[in-house]
Write a protein that holds these residues in place. Sequence first.
Motif, PDB file in Angstrom:
ATOM      1  N   ASP A 178      -5.171   0.916   5.215  1.00 47.85           N
ATOM      2  CA  ASP A 178      -4.928   0.760   3.504  1.00 47.85           C
ATOM      3  C   ASP A 178      -4.697   1.926   2.734  1.00 47.85           C
ATOM      4  OD1 ASP A 178      -4.275  -1.680   2.456  1.00 47.85           O
ATOM      5  OD2 ASP A 178      -6.333  -1.528   1.969  1.00 47.85           O
TER       6      ASP A 178
ATOM      7  N   SER B 223       1.236  -0.842   0.121  1.00 50.25           N
ATOM      8  CA  SER B 223      -0.178  -0.164  -0.026  1.00 50.25           C
ATOM      9  C   SER B 223       1.014   1.241  -0.096  1.00 50.25           C
ATOM     10  CB  SER B 223      -0.969   0.215   1.245  1.00 50.25           C
ATOM     11  OG  SER B 223      -1.664  -0.888   1.217  1.00 50.25           O
TER      12      SER B 223
ATOM     13  N   GLU C 280      -3.838  -3.682  -6.066  1.00 47.28           N
ATOM     14  CA  GLU C 280      -3.152  -4.650  -4.455  1.00 47.28           C
ATOM     15  C   GLU C 280      -3.614  -5.952  -4.505  1.00 47.28           C
ATOM     16  OE1 GLU C 280      -2.340  -2.110  -1.743  1.00 47.28           O
ATOM     17  OE2 GLU C 280      -1.627  -4.350  -0.091  1.00 47.28           O
TER      18      GLU C 280
END
Length: 322
Positions: A102, A66, A151
């Motif tokens: 995140d 992240s 991701e």
Amino acid sequence: MKSVLSVMVEGIRSGDRTTLSKAITLAESSLETDISFTWELLEELSKHPGHALRIAVTGPPGAGKSTLINSLGQKFIEQGSRVAVLTIDPSSQKTGGSILADKTRMHELSGMQKAFIRPSPSAGLFGGLSPGTRAATLLCEAAGFDIILIETVGVGQSEVAVRELVDCVILVLIPGSGDELQGLKKGIMENADLILVNKADGATQSLANKAVNVLNAVLRLSTPEEDQRLVSALPCSAENGLGIEEVMQEIRLFFKWLEETGFKQKKRSAQRDHFFEATFLNELQHRYLKSEKVKSLLISVRQRMKDGNLNEYEALKEALKD
Ligand SMILES: Nc1nc2c(ncn2[C@@H]2O[C@H](COP(=O)(O)OP(=O)(O)OP(=O)(O)O)[C@@H](O)[C@H]2O)c(=O)[nH]1
Ligand SMILES: [Mg+2]
């Protein structure tokens, strides 16, 4: 009056974020009506395909994926691109906590006008990626994003699955964690186009550089001569920006190579075919098992097997006789 579909198509094409979010939510739904709506929507939007570069960032939990996306995303935006980020949780039950984590890791990026960040749940099909992830990618592309960063936590299957969705897979590792060797064992590296050893700063800087040397030596030795491209490993620090320019340069070179060799089109064509086959088989199974006749046949055959009146081969023959 305009149909819901055409309103949505227009909204997405004009880059309206609320419409895009709504469309992604529909694409993630497992309701049959939502699935068929999504297919219609994507059918319509695919008539004028977008041009986004699709990049997966994968690696073990806590590797800095992240943070890296936050850093790369800003670079892409500085260069004039619009960036969409999809984060996928393999557990499928992303807690409020980790969504928040995140967003914190991507703090700068999430505050940028040209960025769109969306956590996406995952499902069993396609090894952790849900059909919704593919749809979300296409939706972001249709909404005019130039770069799509996905991701995924590397838990074996997911980085293999994500290859079916993107043009470039970036594997992020942490120095000294043994992930280098783990990666080799699982064959994960075969699925990477670029390997980064993150946290090349402070106390872990020299460890990271050592890991990069080992990785590059192994990659050189293990890459068959007929392979068109040697995957390389680079050190970087997503947190303080060290080596990020080099990473951007490596990504640029990779996409240049991908275009020049024609591999990008080939890859995308193979991905479409793979998606078609997987979805087609899944739909066939789904539709077949929905039939009442099939349901009751299966119940009775399984019961007879349980009662010892059929062995498993007889049961299969019976169940598949039509
Ligand atoms: N020293 C250092 N720490 C970093 C770097 N990048 C990330 N971190 C730290 O590592 C931890 C994990 O970072 P994340 O970016 O959340 O890692 P992730 O791979 O996205 O983690 P998950 O999504 O939970 O799998 C955080 O505490 C970060 O601050 C870096 O380049 N250097
Ligand atoms: Mg993360």
